[in-house]
Design an enzyme around this catalytic site. Structure first.
Site, PDB file in Angstrom:
ATOM      1  N   LYS A  25       0.839  -1.208   0.000  1.00  0.00           N
ATOM      2  CA  LYS A  25       0.000   0.000   0.000  1.00  0.00           C
ATOM      3  C   LYS A  25       0.869   1.252   0.000  1.00  0.00           C
ATOM      4  O   LYS A  25       0.534   2.262  -0.564  1.00  0.00           O
ATOM      5  CB  LYS A  25      -0.897   0.005   1.244  1.00  0.00           C
ATOM      6  CG  LYS A  25      -2.208  -0.735   1.041  1.00  0.00           C
ATOM      7  CD  LYS A  25      -3.237  -0.391   2.120  1.00  0.00           C
ATOM      8  CE  LYS A  25      -2.828  -0.897   3.480  1.00  0.00           C
ATOM      9  NZ  LYS A  25      -3.909  -0.680   4.481  1.00  0.00           N
ATOM     10  N   LEU A  92      16.360  -3.528   5.063  1.00  0.00           N
ATOM     11  CA  LEU A  92      15.897  -4.749   5.729  1.00  0.00           C
ATOM     12  C   LEU A  92      16.733  -5.956   5.338  1.00  0.00           C
ATOM     13  O   LEU A  92      17.343  -5.986   4.262  1.00  0.00           O
ATOM     14  CB  LEU A  92      14.444  -5.019   5.337  1.00  0.00           C
ATOM     15  CG  LEU A  92      13.470  -3.891   5.666  1.00  0.00           C
ATOM     16  CD1 LEU A  92      12.164  -4.094   4.930  1.00  0.00           C
ATOM     17  CD2 LEU A  92      13.259  -3.801   7.162  1.00  0.00           C
ATOM     18  N   ASP A 138      -0.244  -9.514  14.159  1.00  0.00           N
ATOM     19  CA  ASP A 138      -0.620  -9.708  12.747  1.00  0.00           C
ATOM     20  C   ASP A 138       0.066 -10.928  12.144  1.00  0.00           C
ATOM     21  O   ASP A 138       0.522 -10.876  10.999  1.00  0.00           O
ATOM     22  CB  ASP A 138      -0.269  -8.445  11.959  1.00  0.00           C
ATOM     23  CG  ASP A 138      -1.074  -8.382  10.661  1.00  0.00           C
ATOM     24  OD1 ASP A 138      -0.757  -7.560   9.793  1.00  0.00           O
ATOM     25  OD2 ASP A 138      -2.000  -9.202  10.516  1.00  0.00           O
ATOM     26  N   GLU A 142       1.033 -14.253   5.018  1.00  0.00           N
ATOM     27  CA  GLU A 142       1.536 -13.124   4.205  1.00  0.00           C
ATOM     28  C   GLU A 142       2.656 -12.373   4.894  1.00  0.00           C
ATOM     29  O   GLU A 142       3.423 -11.667   4.223  1.00  0.00           O
ATOM     30  CB  GLU A 142       0.412 -12.114   3.923  1.00  0.00           C
ATOM     31  CG  GLU A 142      -0.583 -12.553   2.883  1.00  0.00           C
ATOM     32  CD  GLU A 142      -1.716 -13.368   3.496  1.00  0.00           C
ATOM     33  OE1 GLU A 142      -2.793 -13.416   2.889  1.00  0.00           O
ATOM     34  OE2 GLU A 142      -1.506 -13.968   4.571  1.00  0.00           O
TER      35      GLU A 142
HETATM   36  C1  LIG Z   1       5.168  -8.611   5.014  1.00  0.00           C
HETATM   37  C2  LIG Z   1       5.948  -8.355   3.818  1.00  0.00           C
HETATM   38  O1  LIG Z   1       6.762  -7.481   3.861  1.00  0.00           O
HETATM   39  N1  LIG Z   1       5.730  -9.121   2.736  1.00  0.00           N
HETATM   40  C3  LIG Z   1       6.369  -9.187   1.461  1.00  0.00           C
HETATM   41  C4  LIG Z   1       7.257  -8.049   1.091  1.00  0.00           C
HETATM   42  C5  LIG Z   1       7.592  -8.078  -0.355  1.00  0.00           C
HETATM   43  C6  LIG Z   1       8.998  -8.614  -0.450  1.00  0.00           C
HETATM   44  N2  LIG Z   1       9.564  -8.483   0.885  1.00  0.00           N
HETATM   45  C7  LIG Z   1      10.806  -9.058   1.253  1.00  0.00           C
HETATM   46  C8  LIG Z   1      11.558  -8.622   2.357  1.00  0.00           C
HETATM   47 CL1  LIG Z   1      11.005  -7.299   3.329  1.00  0.00          CL
HETATM   48  C9  LIG Z   1      12.761  -9.243   2.690  1.00  0.00           C
HETATM   49  N3  LIG Z   1      13.246 -10.282   1.990  1.00  0.00           N
HETATM   50  C10 LIG Z   1      12.540 -10.722   0.920  1.00  0.00           C
HETATM   51  N4  LIG Z   1      12.805 -11.727   0.072  1.00  0.00           N
HETATM   52  C11 LIG Z   1      11.779 -11.756  -0.830  1.00  0.00           C
HETATM   53  C12 LIG Z   1      11.722 -12.731  -1.898  1.00  0.00           C
HETATM   54  C13 LIG Z   1      12.710 -13.635  -2.188  1.00  0.00           C
HETATM   55  N5  LIG Z   1      12.284 -14.356  -3.247  1.00  0.00           N
HETATM   56  C14 LIG Z   1      12.982 -15.439  -3.918  1.00  0.00           C
HETATM   57  N6  LIG Z   1      11.075 -13.938  -3.636  1.00  0.00           N
HETATM   58  C15 LIG Z   1      10.721 -12.928  -2.809  1.00  0.00           C
HETATM   59  C16 LIG Z   1       9.420 -12.205  -2.935  1.00  0.00           C
HETATM   60  N7  LIG Z   1      10.848 -10.812  -0.571  1.00  0.00           N
HETATM   61  C17 LIG Z   1      11.317 -10.145   0.516  1.00  0.00           C
HETATM   62  C18 LIG Z   1       8.581  -8.198   1.836  1.00  0.00           C
END
Ligand SMILES: CC(=O)NC[C@@H]1CCN(c2c(Cl)cnc3[nH]c(-c4cn(C)nc4C)nc23)C1
Length: 282
Positions: A25, A92, A138, A142
């Site tokens: 969002k 992060l 929460d 997800e």
């Molecule tokens: C609660 C929340 O933050 N949800 C999803 C956010 C989008 C990716 N974010 C990641 C965050 Cl905050 C940290 N590490 C991640 N790794 C991935 C990811 C790795 N692969 C192979 N595919 C993905 C997708 N995504 C993240 C956070």
């Protein structure tokens, strides 16, 4: 990068920005790499205008205050924060194996060993939070990511970041994980996380949230009624041990829910949890 993270004055020029990992969002999360150390991170980029419009600046400050001080193997680290004229950037920890809910969608459901291992990891992270008087509030697929060993990491910063095809249309549309005290607008404490853990155990083992009702089945009103009446049934495919743990977590009164330390000692958990270190298959 670790030592440097305490330094102040990061800017986007310190990072190479890669692909979008997911969007939310309030902005996008990108793969990033700090140029000097080549340390890979996830960069969460939020527009100040959006934050202002949604009145969430104070919430973001609180989340940053909490998140930057949490150090736990099953909680996604926040290494630092910086901003420019229009955007706020969160540095992060990057979780290499992505989102738990996507894996759940692919597999349909997990087995007892996989689920008991996720529960052990999540319960230990929640114990760490509760010792610091932090309620997560929460917990749901997800908001959970997977580390290099496939281990679980809590990735929530106080509001949901929905990746491109996030499973649920809107965060507020999801009653599935609401505890009775939330549905009934009563005060809540850290035992709300124990309720959500119970919902998660059920959903990981069956692929469905226990109280979920489709619109045809009465939709959100019916879901809310089933939550406050604790009206769910475990499928015959579910082992007795898992059903027993869920029964001790999905209890109306928060004070009567199984404490997290006793979750870790539950016979079904002890019998099924696996040790992660041998599972590095890339
Ligand atoms: C609660 C929340 O933050 N949800 C999803 C956010 C989008 C990716 N974010 C990641 C965050 Cl905050 C940290 N590490 C991640 N790794 C991935 C990811 C790795 N692969 C192979 N595919 C993905 C997708 N995504 C993240 C956070």
């Amino acid at each position: 990068f670790g030592g440097g993270m305490m330094r102040q004055g990061w800017s986007i020029d310190n990072f190479e920005v890669g692909r979008a990992l997911g969007k939310g969002k309030f902005g996008q999360v990108y793969l990033g790499r700090e140029k000097k150390s080549r340390f890979v991170v996830a960069l969460k980029v939020m527009f100040k205008e959006e934050l202002k419009k949604n009145g969430v600046e104070h919430q973001l400050r609180r989340e940053i205050e909490i998140q930057t001080h949490l150090r736990h193997p099953h909680i996604v680290r926040m290494y630092g924060v910086f901003h420019d004229a229009t955007k706020v950037y969160l540095i992060l920890e990057y979780a290499p194996r992505g989102e738990l809910y996507r894996l759940l969608e692919q597999k349909g459901h997990f087995n007892d060993a996989e689920t008991a291992t996720y529960v052990t990891e999540l319960a230990s992270a929640l114990i760490y939070c509760h010792e610091r008087k932090i309620i997560h509030r929460d917990i749901k697929p997800e908001n959970l990511l997977l580390g290099i060993y496939g281990e679980l990491k809590i990735a929530d910063f106080g509001w949901s970041v929905h990746s491109p095809n996030s499973r649920r249309a809107t965060m507020c549309g999801t009653l599935d994980y609401l505890a009775p005290e939330m549905v009934e607008n009563k005060p809540h404490d850290e035992t709300i996380d124990i309720w959500c853990l119970g919902i998660l155990v059920f959903e990981l083992l069956t692929g469905k949230a226990p109280f979920h009702c489709t619109d045809a089945e009465g939709g959100q009103m019916e879901t809310a009624r089933r939550i406050t009446h604790i009206s769910y049934t475990c499928p015959p495919s579910m082992s007795e041990g898992a059903a027993d743990l869920i029964r001790q977590l999905l209890v109306y009164l928060g004070s009567h829910r199984l404490p997290l330390k006793q979750v870790l000692a539950h016979p079904w958990i002890v019998a099924n949890k696996q040790d992660r270190s041998r599972q590095l298959t890339i």
